[in-house]
Scaffold this motif. Structure first.
Motif, PDB file in Angstrom:
ATOM      1  N   GLN A 118      33.748  24.547  47.465  1.00  0.00           N
ATOM      2  CA  GLN A 118      35.178  24.643  47.745  1.00  0.00           C
ATOM      3  C   GLN A 118      36.008  24.807  46.474  1.00  0.00           C
ATOM      4  OE1 GLN A 118      36.526  24.969  50.755  1.00  0.00           O
ATOM      5  NE2 GLN A 118      34.470  24.887  51.638  1.00  0.00           N
ATOM      6  N   GLY A 119      35.565  24.201  45.390  1.00  0.00           N
ATOM      7  CA  GLY A 119      36.285  24.363  44.124  1.00  0.00           C
ATOM      8  C   GLY A 119      36.234  25.791  43.631  1.00  0.00           C
ATOM      9  N   ASN A 120      35.055  26.396  43.745  1.00  0.00           N
ATOM     10  CA  ASN A 120      34.894  27.795  43.364  1.00  0.00           C
ATOM     11  C   ASN A 120      35.779  28.681  44.231  1.00  0.00           C
ATOM     12  OD1 ASN A 120      33.561  30.458  44.250  1.00  0.00           O
ATOM     13  ND2 ASN A 120      32.517  30.075  42.313  1.00  0.00           N
ATOM     14  N   LEU A 121      35.754  28.423  45.551  1.00  0.00           N
ATOM     15  CA  LEU A 121      36.525  29.233  46.480  1.00  0.00           C
ATOM     16  C   LEU A 121      38.019  29.150  46.160  1.00  0.00           C
ATOM     17  CD1 LEU A 121      35.815  29.437  50.269  1.00  0.00           C
ATOM     18  CD2 LEU A 121      38.154  29.310  49.446  1.00  0.00           C
ATOM     19  N   TYR A 122      38.496  27.961  45.848  1.00  0.00           N
ATOM     20  CA  TYR A 122      39.912  27.782  45.535  1.00  0.00           C
ATOM     21  C   TYR A 122      40.290  28.551  44.272  1.00  0.00           C
ATOM     22  CZ  TYR A 122      44.279  25.517  44.176  1.00  0.00           C
ATOM     23  OH  TYR A 122      45.573  25.282  43.789  1.00  0.00           O
ATOM     24  N   GLN A 123      39.461  28.455  43.232  1.00  0.00           N
ATOM     25  CA  GLN A 123      39.749  29.160  41.980  1.00  0.00           C
ATOM     26  C   GLN A 123      39.778  30.674  42.186  1.00  0.00           C
ATOM     27  OE1 GLN A 123      40.379  28.017  38.726  1.00  0.00           O
ATOM     28  NE2 GLN A 123      40.690  26.055  39.743  1.00  0.00           N
ATOM     29  N   ALA A 124      38.831  31.174  42.974  1.00  0.00           N
ATOM     30  CA  ALA A 124      38.788  32.612  43.237  1.00  0.00           C
ATOM     31  C   ALA A 124      40.004  33.060  44.043  1.00  0.00           C
ATOM     32  CB  ALA A 124      37.497  32.970  43.972  1.00  0.00           C
ATOM     33  N   LEU A 125      40.397  32.260  45.040  1.00  0.00           N
ATOM     34  CA  LEU A 125      41.591  32.571  45.823  1.00  0.00           C
ATOM     35  C   LEU A 125      42.838  32.597  44.947  1.00  0.00           C
ATOM     36  CD1 LEU A 125      41.051  30.490  49.090  1.00  0.00           C
ATOM     37  CD2 LEU A 125      41.379  32.961  48.975  1.00  0.00           C
ATOM     38  N   MET A 126      42.896  31.713  43.975  1.00  0.00           N
ATOM     39  CA  MET A 126      44.069  31.604  43.109  1.00  0.00           C
ATOM     40  C   MET A 126      44.139  32.731  42.088  1.00  0.00           C
ATOM     41  SD  MET A 126      46.121  28.998  43.713  1.00  0.00           S
ATOM     42  CE  MET A 126      46.872  28.681  42.116  1.00  0.00           C
ATOM     43  N   HIS A 127      42.982  33.157  41.550  1.00  0.00           N
ATOM     44  CA  HIS A 127      42.999  34.041  40.390  1.00  0.00           C
ATOM     45  C   HIS A 127      42.473  35.453  40.651  1.00  0.00           C
ATOM     46  CE1 HIS A 127      44.209  30.689  37.901  1.00  0.00           C
ATOM     47  NE2 HIS A 127      43.198  29.975  38.377  1.00  0.00           N
ATOM     48  N   PHE A 128      41.497  35.609  41.533  1.00  0.00           N
ATOM     49  CA  PHE A 128      40.953  36.946  41.803  1.00  0.00           C
ATOM     50  C   PHE A 128      41.740  37.682  42.891  1.00  0.00           C
ATOM     51  CE2 PHE A 128      36.219  36.508  40.311  1.00  0.00           C
ATOM     52  CZ  PHE A 128      36.667  36.378  39.019  1.00  0.00           C
ATOM     53  N   VAL A 129      41.958  37.015  44.029  1.00  0.00           N
ATOM     54  CA  VAL A 129      42.547  37.689  45.191  1.00  0.00           C
ATOM     55  C   VAL A 129      43.917  38.295  44.899  1.00  0.00           C
ATOM     56  CG1 VAL A 129      43.439  37.331  47.536  1.00  0.00           C
ATOM     57  CG2 VAL A 129      41.184  36.443  46.895  1.00  0.00           C
ATOM     58  N   PRO A 130      44.829  37.594  44.208  1.00  0.00           N
ATOM     59  CA  PRO A 130      46.127  38.227  43.923  1.00  0.00           C
ATOM     60  C   PRO A 130      46.000  39.524  43.116  1.00  0.00           C
ATOM     61  CG  PRO A 130      46.273  35.867  43.584  1.00  0.00           C
ATOM     62  CD  PRO A 130      44.816  36.172  43.790  1.00  0.00           C
ATOM     63  N   LEU A 131      45.021  39.588  42.215  1.00  0.00           N
ATOM     64  CA  LEU A 131      44.817  40.813  41.441  1.00  0.00           C
ATOM     65  C   LEU A 131      44.213  41.916  42.308  1.00  0.00           C
ATOM     66  CD1 LEU A 131      43.492  39.341  38.070  1.00  0.00           C
ATOM     67  CD2 LEU A 131      45.723  40.380  38.493  1.00  0.00           C
ATOM     68  N   PHE A 132      43.268  41.549  43.184  1.00  0.00           N
ATOM     69  CA  PHE A 132      42.705  42.546  44.101  1.00  0.00           C
ATOM     70  C   PHE A 132      43.815  43.135  44.982  1.00  0.00           C
ATOM     71  CE2 PHE A 132      38.501  39.922  44.177  1.00  0.00           C
ATOM     72  CZ  PHE A 132      38.172  40.404  42.920  1.00  0.00           C
ATOM     73  N   ASP A 133      44.731  42.291  45.432  1.00  0.00           N
ATOM     74  CA  ASP A 133      45.847  42.762  46.258  1.00  0.00           C
ATOM     75  C   ASP A 133      46.825  43.604  45.439  1.00  0.00           C
ATOM     76  OD1 ASP A 133      44.786  41.447  48.420  1.00  0.00           O
ATOM     77  OD2 ASP A 133      46.253  39.818  48.440  1.00  0.00           O
ATOM     78  N   GLN A 134      47.174  43.107  44.266  1.00  0.00           N
ATOM     79  CA  GLN A 134      48.170  43.790  43.436  1.00  0.00           C
ATOM     80  C   GLN A 134      47.747  45.206  43.081  1.00  0.00           C
ATOM     81  OE1 GLN A 134      49.087  41.716  39.768  1.00  0.00           O
ATOM     82  NE2 GLN A 134      50.147  43.479  38.881  1.00  0.00           N
ATOM     83  N   TYR A 135      46.451  45.376  42.772  1.00  0.00           N
ATOM     84  CA  TYR A 135      45.976  46.681  42.309  1.00  0.00           C
ATOM     85  C   TYR A 135      45.267  47.481  43.403  1.00  0.00           C
ATOM     86  CZ  TYR A 135      47.311  45.109  37.680  1.00  0.00           C
ATOM     87  OH  TYR A 135      48.037  44.666  36.589  1.00  0.00           O
ATOM     88  N   ASN A 136      45.445  47.049  44.645  1.00  0.00           N
ATOM     89  CA  ASN A 136      44.972  47.819  45.794  1.00  0.00           C
ATOM     90  C   ASN A 136      43.480  48.150  45.719  1.00  0.00           C
ATOM     91  OD1 ASN A 136      47.618  48.039  47.032  1.00  0.00           O
ATOM     92  ND2 ASN A 136      48.114  49.487  45.397  1.00  0.00           N
ATOM     93  N   PHE A 137      42.652  47.120  45.506  1.00  0.00           N
ATOM     94  CA  PHE A 137      41.206  47.321  45.539  1.00  0.00           C
ATOM     95  C   PHE A 137      40.811  47.811  46.929  1.00  0.00           C
ATOM     96  CE2 PHE A 137      41.320  45.463  41.551  1.00  0.00           C
ATOM     97  CZ  PHE A 137      40.061  45.241  41.006  1.00  0.00           C
ATOM     98  N   SER A 138      39.808  48.677  46.973  1.00  0.00           N
ATOM     99  CA  SER A 138      39.327  49.202  48.255  1.00  0.00           C
ATOM    100  C   SER A 138      38.290  48.282  48.887  1.00  0.00           C
ATOM    101  CB  SER A 138      38.712  50.597  48.057  1.00  0.00           C
ATOM    102  OG  SER A 138      39.683  51.515  47.626  1.00  0.00           O
TER     103      SER A 138
END
Length: 376
Positions: A270-290
């Motif tokens: 869960q700690g890993n999942l939270y960190q990824a949600l906080m730091h990876f997902v916003p960038l994937f959304d911002q830069y329109n990853f496919s």
């Protein structure tokens, strides 16, 4: 290139088949592996540059003092202007050295990919020095299925069974002559200067990262570290942000080990999942990853396109979950999550085909039967 200890030098030469023109032979960098006597070897790595795009080359590998050379072929990727060319690559994770993994690798190679990416848990050596032979078995799975000796690039990420630690562990793991063969064997990026810019050289062990990016054709592909040797913040996050911003015209994808949107509650940190949600997902959304490829939990899944953690027509597709050749775990999907287009208890790999018009993503099982298809 792996050789016996007595070989002290290896040269590699690429010859443009159409032009019958040879690049200067490159002397490979030597890395000495400290293994038991049965497995002792030298490992040579070379960075080959200035090749023409979308071109077939003959590759000649010559050990020092040898009366014979070894010949392969290789075709470079096209430029970002693909024209009518399609790039095909295989993605997956959690391979292992099972009978099933060998059959799945043969099926994957039968798709004639231009590239293979693996998001960790490759040989299952668990960073144990005397389990080096598992890497030989993994490489043999691919080499025995080369068609016409055509080399297929491999991009490897790091998982728990490569690093020998769990995600976000306090243990410090670094590549050396005795440890972390996933990086010691495979320098999957070029060296970097003091300004963090790539330079044309093979990185020494002390500078080898567990995360990198690659541009092939019109694809910007990030091989990321889900908290094993690198944090979700710092240089890794900065790389995603800066490189994505500098390449707005490229199709963006990523691959890493632990899933952000797993098809089970089992094996999830869960700690890993939270960190990824906080730091990876916003960038994937911002830069329109496919597409983002996830692994680790030994199941099959594909999400709906997601943006802000919710289904959205212009969102990111998350595909996984790392079931190349390993035993499967129980499906245990969170009933409150309405994000999965498909999920199942199946071994598989993903075949991604990228053209100038679309991304076609499909999953296949060990027989080559199609499990899922989406056009993006």
């Amino acid at each position: 290139v792996h050789t016996p200890k007595r070989i002290k030098s290896v040269s590699i030469q690429f010859v443009n088949v159409a032009k019958n023109h040879s690049n200067d032979a490159v002397k490979a960098s030597l890395f000495k592996v400290d293994l038991e006597s049965l497995g002792e070897r030298n490992v040579f790595s070379a960075l080959i540059t200035d090749l023409d795009p979308d071109t077939k080359y003959s590759v000649e590998i010559t050990p020092e003092g040898s009366s014979s050379s070894y010949f392969y072929s290789y075709k470079t990727f096209p430029t970002s202007d693909l024209g009518d060319r399609t790039i095909r690559f295989v993605s997956g994770g959690d391979i292992g050295t099972t009978e099933l993994s060998e059959r799945m690798s043969a099926t994957a190679m039968g798709q004639l990919p231009d590239l293979i990416t693996v998001g960790g848990d490759i040989a299952y050596d668990n960073n144990l020095r005397n389990c080096y032979y598992l890497w030989d078995l993994i490489l043999n799975q691919f080499e025995r299925n080369y068609k016409d000796n055509l080399l297929v690039p491999l991009v490897f990420g790091v998982g728990n069974h490569d690093a020998g630690v769990n995600t976000m562990s306090k243990a410090k793991v670094t590549p050396s002559s005795k440890t972390l063969l996933a990086l010691s064997y495979f320098p999957t990026h070029s060296d970097y200067d003091s300004n963090n810019l790539p330079i044309k050289a093979v990185p020494p062990l002390s500078k080898r990262r567990s995360f990198a990016y690659h541009i092939f054709g019109n694809v910007l592909f990030f091989q990321l570290d889900a908290g094993y040797l690198a944090n979700f913040t710092g240089p890794q996050k900065e790389m995603i942000d800066s490189v994505s911003a500098a390449n707005p015209h490229l199709v963006k994808m990523a691959n890493y080990h632990d899933p952000i949107y797993p098809a089970t509650k089992v094996l999830v940190d869960q700690g890993n999942l939270y960190q990824a949600l906080m730091h990876f997902v916003p960038l994937f959304d911002q830069y329109n990853f496919s597409v983002v490829f996830e692994n680790h939990v030994h199941l099959f899944k594909r999400t709906f396109p997601l943006r802000g953690n919710k289904p959205a027509a212009d969102g990111v597709v998350y595909a996984g979950d790392g079931a190349w050749g390993v035993s499967l775990v129980d499906l245990n999907v969170d009933p409150d999550l309405n994000i999965f287009a498909k999920y199942a208890h199946l071994n598989h790999v993903w075949i991604c085909e990228v053209s100038s018009r679309e991304v076609k993503l499909r999953a296949i099982d060990v027989t080559g039967a199609e499990l899922s298809l989406i056009h993006i």
